[in-house]
Design a protein around this motif. Structure first.
Motif, PDB file in Angstrom:
ATOM      1  N   ARG A   1       0.383  -0.823  -0.017  1.00 39.89           N
ATOM      2  CA  ARG A   1      -0.164  -0.235  -0.264  1.00 39.89           C
ATOM      3  C   ARG A   1       1.037   1.192   0.210  1.00 39.89           C
ATOM      4  O   ARG A   1       2.049   1.013   1.166  1.00 39.89           O
ATOM      5  CB  ARG A   1      -0.582   0.002   0.917  1.00 39.89           C
ATOM      6  CG  ARG A   1      -2.040   1.271   1.213  1.00 39.89           C
ATOM      7  CD  ARG A   1      -2.966   1.571   2.806  1.00 39.89           C
ATOM      8  NE  ARG A   1      -3.175   0.077   2.325  1.00 39.89           N
ATOM      9  CZ  ARG A   1      -4.297  -0.035   2.703  1.00 39.89           C
ATOM     10  NH1 ARG A   1      -4.405   0.335   4.567  1.00 39.89           N
ATOM     11  NH2 ARG A   1      -5.482  -1.150   3.010  1.00 39.89           N
ATOM     12  N   THR A   2       0.180   2.026  -0.622  1.00 40.04           N
ATOM     13  CA  THR A   2       1.006   3.539  -0.754  1.00 40.04           C
ATOM     14  C   THR A   2      -0.070   4.868  -0.839  1.00 40.04           C
ATOM     15  O   THR A   2      -1.056   3.558  -0.330  1.00 40.04           O
ATOM     16  CB  THR A   2       1.862   3.793  -2.645  1.00 40.04           C
ATOM     17  OG1 THR A   2       0.628   4.308  -3.029  1.00 40.04           O
ATOM     18  CG2 THR A   2       2.891   2.843  -2.539  1.00 40.04           C
ATOM     19  N   GLU A   3       0.754   5.944  -0.171  1.00 36.42           N
ATOM     20  CA  GLU A   3      -0.251   6.709  -0.020  1.00 36.42           C
ATOM     21  C   GLU A   3      -1.535   7.264  -1.400  1.00 36.42           C
ATOM     22  O   GLU A   3      -2.317   7.314  -1.228  1.00 36.42           O
ATOM     23  CB  GLU A   3       0.887   8.374  -0.137  1.00 36.42           C
ATOM     24  CG  GLU A   3       1.161   8.173   1.362  1.00 36.42           C
ATOM     25  CD  GLU A   3       0.299   9.089   2.242  1.00 36.42           C
ATOM     26  OE1 GLU A   3      -0.671   9.340   2.824  1.00 36.42           O
ATOM     27  OE2 GLU A   3       1.082   7.852   3.476  1.00 36.42           O
TER      28      GLU A   3
END
Length: 175
Positions: free
Chosen positions: A15-17
């Motif tokens: 997951r990333t921003e």
């Protein structure tokens, strides 16, 4: 840094921003959240998701966004291998997919890959799933993967509280 994990049909990317809006949108869908939490629960909004998304990456735990390997489309859903309370040896699987992707086996494929990662790479002794006792699809998935209900594992979770049961899968003797 969490690794990219692959299955026959999926890429599971850490997951990333950039994934937070997608996750917040999943959490705002009443159909997706039917057995999980109330739509509008602040813990399920973008800020609540952001606050807990990256806390345990150093331990090899966290969230992965699922993408179809055969299409250049947006995310299908996510899976997570996250701490289960304060016990360092306890982790639970979390997963959520957009309703349009239900019934295609994506969740089972992604969760099975995360289980292999959790037992193999992270070295967990067991993995838990918490689900609503009426969530037939999650119960079927857990049973297919070998999870068994924990005796005395009934509880209330969320705000407002909803019933949940705990299921456990022990580390296989051979990986």
């Amino acid at each position: 840094m969490l690794p990219v994990l692959e299955t026959e049909r999926l890429y599971l990317k850490p997951r990333t921003e950039a994934d937070l809006d997608f996750v917040a949108a999943l959490n705002a869908d009443p159909e997706v959240m039917r057995f999980i939490a109330a739509v509008g629960d602040p813990a399920m909004g973008r800020e609540g998701v952001a606050a807990r998304s990256f806390l345990h990456v150093g331990r090899g735990l966290g969230y992965w966004t699922a993408f179809d390997r055969s299409a250049e489309s947006g995310p299908l859903g996510y899976v997570g291998l996250i701490p289960d309370g304060d016990d360092q040896d306890q982790a639970q699987i979390s997963y959520r997919f957009a309703a349009r992707h239900w019934g295609q086996g994506f969740a089972g494929e992604a969760v099975a890959r995360l289980i292999r990662y959790g037992f193999g790479t992270v070295g967990l002794p067991d993995i838990l799933i918490q689900t609503h006792p009426q969530n037939a699809a999650s119960l079927r998935l857990a049973a297919r993967l070998g999870f068994k209900q924990v005796v005395g594992g009934e509880m209330l979770i969320g705000e407002p509280p909803v019933p949940a049961i705990r299921l456990r899968l022990g580390r296989p003797v051979t990986l």
